[in-house]
Each structure stands twice: as C-alpha cells, then as structure tokens.
Design a protein around this motif. Structure first.
Motif, PDB file in Angstrom:
ATOM      1  N   VAL A  44       0.922  -1.297   0.095  1.00  0.00           N
ATOM      2  CA  VAL A  44      -0.002   0.064   0.020  1.00  0.00           C
ATOM      3  C   VAL A  44       0.784   1.192  -0.010  1.00  0.00           C
ATOM      4  O   VAL A  44       0.667   2.304  -0.770  1.00  0.00           O
ATOM      5  CB  VAL A  44      -0.962  -0.135   1.194  1.00  0.00           C
ATOM      6  CG1 VAL A  44      -1.708   1.225   1.403  1.00  0.00           C
ATOM      7  CG2 VAL A  44      -2.049  -1.257   1.205  1.00  0.00           C
ATOM      8  N   ARG A  45       1.974   1.258   0.637  1.00  0.00           N
ATOM      9  CA  ARG A  45       2.853   2.330   0.866  1.00  0.00           C
ATOM     10  C   ARG A  45       3.417   2.724  -0.712  1.00  0.00           C
ATOM     11  O   ARG A  45       3.691   3.771  -1.079  1.00  0.00           O
ATOM     12  CB  ARG A  45       4.045   1.951   1.776  1.00  0.00           C
ATOM     13  CG  ARG A  45       4.969   3.371   2.075  1.00  0.00           C
ATOM     14  CD  ARG A  45       5.798   2.983   3.063  1.00  0.00           C
ATOM     15  NE  ARG A  45       5.470   2.691   4.374  1.00  0.00           N
ATOM     16  CZ  ARG A  45       5.451   1.422   4.963  1.00  0.00           C
ATOM     17  NH1 ARG A  45       6.084   0.356   4.156  1.00  0.00           N
ATOM     18  NH2 ARG A  45       4.896   0.950   5.976  1.00  0.00           N
ATOM     19  N   SER A  46       3.708   1.469  -1.312  1.00  0.00           N
ATOM     20  CA  SER A  46       4.333   1.462  -2.615  1.00  0.00           C
ATOM     21  C   SER A  46       3.223   2.053  -3.567  1.00  0.00           C
ATOM     22  O   SER A  46       3.610   3.270  -4.446  1.00  0.00           O
ATOM     23  CB  SER A  46       4.802   0.254  -3.327  1.00  0.00           C
ATOM     24  OG  SER A  46       5.890  -0.360  -2.524  1.00  0.00           O
ATOM     25  N   ALA A  47       2.129   1.920  -3.460  1.00  0.00           N
ATOM     26  CA  ALA A  47       1.123   2.521  -4.308  1.00  0.00           C
ATOM     27  C   ALA A  47       0.658   4.240  -4.041  1.00  0.00           C
ATOM     28  O   ALA A  47       0.868   5.040  -5.045  1.00  0.00           O
ATOM     29  CB  ALA A  47      -0.527   2.039  -3.950  1.00  0.00           C
ATOM     30  N   ILE A  48       1.162   4.352  -2.721  1.00  0.00           N
ATOM     31  CA  ILE A  48       0.698   6.052  -2.388  1.00  0.00           C
ATOM     32  C   ILE A  48       1.967   6.603  -2.891  1.00  0.00           C
ATOM     33  O   ILE A  48       1.671   7.713  -3.450  1.00  0.00           O
ATOM     34  CB  ILE A  48       0.705   5.810  -0.709  1.00  0.00           C
ATOM     35  CG1 ILE A  48      -0.569   5.336  -0.172  1.00  0.00           C
ATOM     36  CG2 ILE A  48       0.638   7.593  -0.217  1.00  0.00           C
ATOM     37  CD1 ILE A  48      -1.761   6.159  -0.714  1.00  0.00           C
ATOM     38  N   GLU A  49       3.390   5.951  -2.665  1.00  0.00           N
ATOM     39  CA  GLU A  49       4.378   6.757  -3.091  1.00  0.00           C
ATOM     40  C   GLU A  49       4.457   6.988  -4.721  1.00  0.00           C
ATOM     41  O   GLU A  49       4.958   7.867  -5.100  1.00  0.00           O
ATOM     42  CB  GLU A  49       5.710   5.883  -2.549  1.00  0.00           C
ATOM     43  CG  GLU A  49       5.943   5.931  -1.193  1.00  0.00           C
ATOM     44  CD  GLU A  49       6.938   5.250  -0.623  1.00  0.00           C
ATOM     45  OE1 GLU A  49       7.595   4.212  -1.533  1.00  0.00           O
ATOM     46  OE2 GLU A  49       7.401   5.191   0.477  1.00  0.00           O
ATOM     47  N   THR A  50       3.757   6.017  -5.262  1.00  0.00           N
ATOM     48  CA  THR A  50       3.886   6.108  -6.785  1.00  0.00           C
ATOM     49  C   THR A  50       2.798   6.838  -7.239  1.00  0.00           C
ATOM     50  O   THR A  50       3.209   7.612  -8.200  1.00  0.00           O
ATOM     51  CB  THR A  50       3.873   4.488  -7.391  1.00  0.00           C
ATOM     52  OG1 THR A  50       4.678   3.545  -6.740  1.00  0.00           O
ATOM     53  CG2 THR A  50       4.023   4.544  -8.841  1.00  0.00           C
ATOM     54  N   TRP A  51       1.634   6.705  -6.841  1.00  0.00           N
ATOM     55  CA  TRP A  51       0.527   7.466  -7.334  1.00  0.00           C
ATOM     56  C   TRP A  51      -0.280   8.260  -6.539  1.00  0.00           C
ATOM     57  O   TRP A  51      -1.193   9.058  -7.005  1.00  0.00           O
ATOM     58  CB  TRP A  51      -0.507   6.416  -8.178  1.00  0.00           C
ATOM     59  CG  TRP A  51       0.220   5.753  -9.159  1.00  0.00           C
ATOM     60  CD1 TRP A  51       0.668   6.165 -10.318  1.00  0.00           C
ATOM     61  CD2 TRP A  51       0.237   4.306  -9.644  1.00  0.00           C
ATOM     62  NE1 TRP A  51       1.210   5.118 -11.098  1.00  0.00           N
ATOM     63  CE2 TRP A  51       0.924   3.916 -10.524  1.00  0.00           C
ATOM     64  CE3 TRP A  51       0.034   3.295  -8.595  1.00  0.00           C
ATOM     65  CZ2 TRP A  51       1.152   2.845 -11.023  1.00  0.00           C
ATOM     66  CZ3 TRP A  51       0.141   2.056  -8.949  1.00  0.00           C
ATOM     67  CH2 TRP A  51       0.718   1.501 -10.153  1.00  0.00           C
TER      68      TRP A  51
END
Length: 303
Positions: A84-91
């Motif tokens: 989820v953190r990767s999704a937030i950091e990416t988009w």
C-alpha cells in the motif's frame, strides 16, 4: 455509458493468474493504475515466486497502461503495508481494492486437519481483512473507495469437501455487510463477487464442463461494475459463462411461538417459518430483532 478508471489506483490481490490476472488487465485497459499482487505460490499456498506478479504488470505496461508488482502474501501484514505504501508513493492514492487471493486445501471434514482449515481461513478471510484494513483510512480520508470481496457459491450454498473454503467465503460476505455500512458516509462501497470460472483453482472440477464458456474473462465485467464510480454497495453478484445473477441473504416473516410447547410449535409450523412470502433483505442485523420484537408485541396485545 463507458466504465473507465482514469486516475484511479487499484490493488488486485492474487493477480498473477486466473481471475485476478483478468481483473488486473481489464482495469489497466480501462486506464486504472494497477498494483498487481501475487505471492506466486502453488494452489495450496505452498512455495512462492516473483514471476507471476511481474509478468502481469509487464503485460499492462506493454499495453500502454501503468502498473507495479507487489510480491507478498496477503497474510503478511508488513508486506501488505509495504504494498500500500508503494501505491501511495507511486500514485498518491488507493481507490480500489480487489480481494481475490485464495488457496485450496480440499478434503472432507472428517479428513481435514485443523491446520488446513486455519490456513484457508487465514488466506481468504484474514487476508481480505488485512488488505482492507491497510487501505481503509486512506479511503476514508479521500472520501472514496471501492472494495470487492471474492466469495463463492461454496460459501453461499455449500460444496462437498470444502468446509474450510466455504466458511472463509461466507465470512467474506459478513465482512462486506459491515464494512459497507461503516463506509457509507465516506463513499466507500463494498461488494462481493461469486465467480464461476475455469482456473487452476477449479481444474479438478473440469470433467464434462465447457471450459471455453467458463473463461475467467467472462466474469470480469461484473467485477468492473462492482468497483466502478457508480457501483452498488452490499451486493453479492454471481458471475460465470456470461451470466450475472444477484444472491441475497433474506429473512422470512416467520411465526411467533411461546410457552412450554414452543419447540413443538416451531416443529409443527416449520413450513410457515420457511415460507418466503413477504421475505425481506435486511438493511442491517437489527432487522431480525425488530421483526421478532414486533411479533412479540402483537402477540402480547392479542393476549
């Protein structure tokens, strides 16, 4: 009206193959930014591989979409938080969660170990809980969210040799019911999909079936509706072979029985208890108590 997901970010678990892959590809084709999650394990949950998630993410990108891979088990809380953190950091946001990951360890209840029962519940039910919890505050803060649970006819109606799977799948419907109520004020809509499809999860059931008619991509249109801008909420959508049906948990009007022979009254009037005339689809669990107290009050007035 075309269903599109421009600027929406979707997480699809168990998306390395089968239904999850079709869901992820379709979301990507309709302009969602997709997190492709898959642990890469065998059908029974053993093993693991980075390949499937990355392959599907590559497919989405090759078709002109945006996608990242997340290789973790949905039972791994830290791994899910990282996803989820990767999704937030990416988009910058998460709009859609498709809880699709699952395993099978089928045996009759007499032969099933408690470890196999727990493991299937952990992946299907607790995996969906862990993933939903990881995105819940994000969706509440942005006043928008769409969550899809993957239930099954085995949970809704039962299936020989699948006590663990059926219990987990009906548990997901219960989770959906309450999350939909709690999420309503934040425009978080939560639904369940009950698919019929030929995937590795159902390969043992293939004898005599028209496998072409049961292609998983024929289920995905229903999923797209359940996570779209104009999605319903608290719906159970059955889908397979191009057919789409609604399943409901209903409550009959029943009877009132009291006194020392109440058990005998219930037995004698069982057909009335089951009579579906006037049955309702409750808005919340309190509907049962309200119905019962109303009957009790009427009986008291008539006494």
């Amino acid at each position: 009206m075309s269903i599109r997901f421009d600027d929406r970010v979707a997480i699809v678990t168990g998306a390395g193959g089968g239904l999850g892959r079709q869901h992820a590809l379709a979301l990507g084709k309709r302009r969602a930014k997709v997190v492709v999650n898959d642990f890469g394990g065998a059908r029974d949950g053993t093993g693991g591989s980075t390949g499937p998630a990355h392959q599907v993410a590559d497919e989405i990108r090759a078709a002109g979409g945006e996608a990242i891979a997340a290789v973790c088990s949905v039972t791994d809380e830290a791994g899910v938080e990282d996803m989820v953190r990767s999704a937030i950091e990416t988009w910058g946001r998460v709009d859609i969660l498709v809880n699709n990951a699952g395993v099978l360890r089928d045996k009759t209840f007499a032969k099933m170990t408690l470890d196999d029962f727990r493991f299937v519940l952990d992946v299907h039910l607790m995996g969906a809980v862990i993933c939903s919890k990881a995105v819940w505050e994000i969706m509440r803060a942005q006043n928008y969210g769409r969550i899809a649970m993957t239930t099954s006819s085995s949970g809704l109606y039962g299936n020989f040799g699948q006590a663990n799977y059926g219990a987990a799948k009906l548990g997901l419907v219960g989770l959906m019911q309450t999350l939909a109520i709690e999420g309503a004020k934040y425009d978080i809509r939560v639904n369940s999909l009950a698919p019929t499809a030929a995937t590795r999860m159902t390969e043992d059931l293939g004898g005599g079936l028209d496998l072409d008619a049961l292609r998983p991509e024929l289920v995905t249109p229903g999923l797209l509706h359940l996570v779209s801008e104009n999605a319903p909420t608290r719906a159970i959508l059955a889908a397979g072979a191009g057919g789409f049906e609604a399943a409901h948990i209903t409550l009959t009007q029943g009877i009132y029985a009291a006194g020392p022979d109440a058990a005998e009254q219930v037995a004698a009037r069982w057909a009335e208890v089951q009579n579906s005339d006037g049955q309702i689809i409750p808005e919340a669990g309190s509907a049962q108590g309200i119905l019962e107290m109303t009957k009790a009050a009427k009986a008291k007035q008539g006494a």
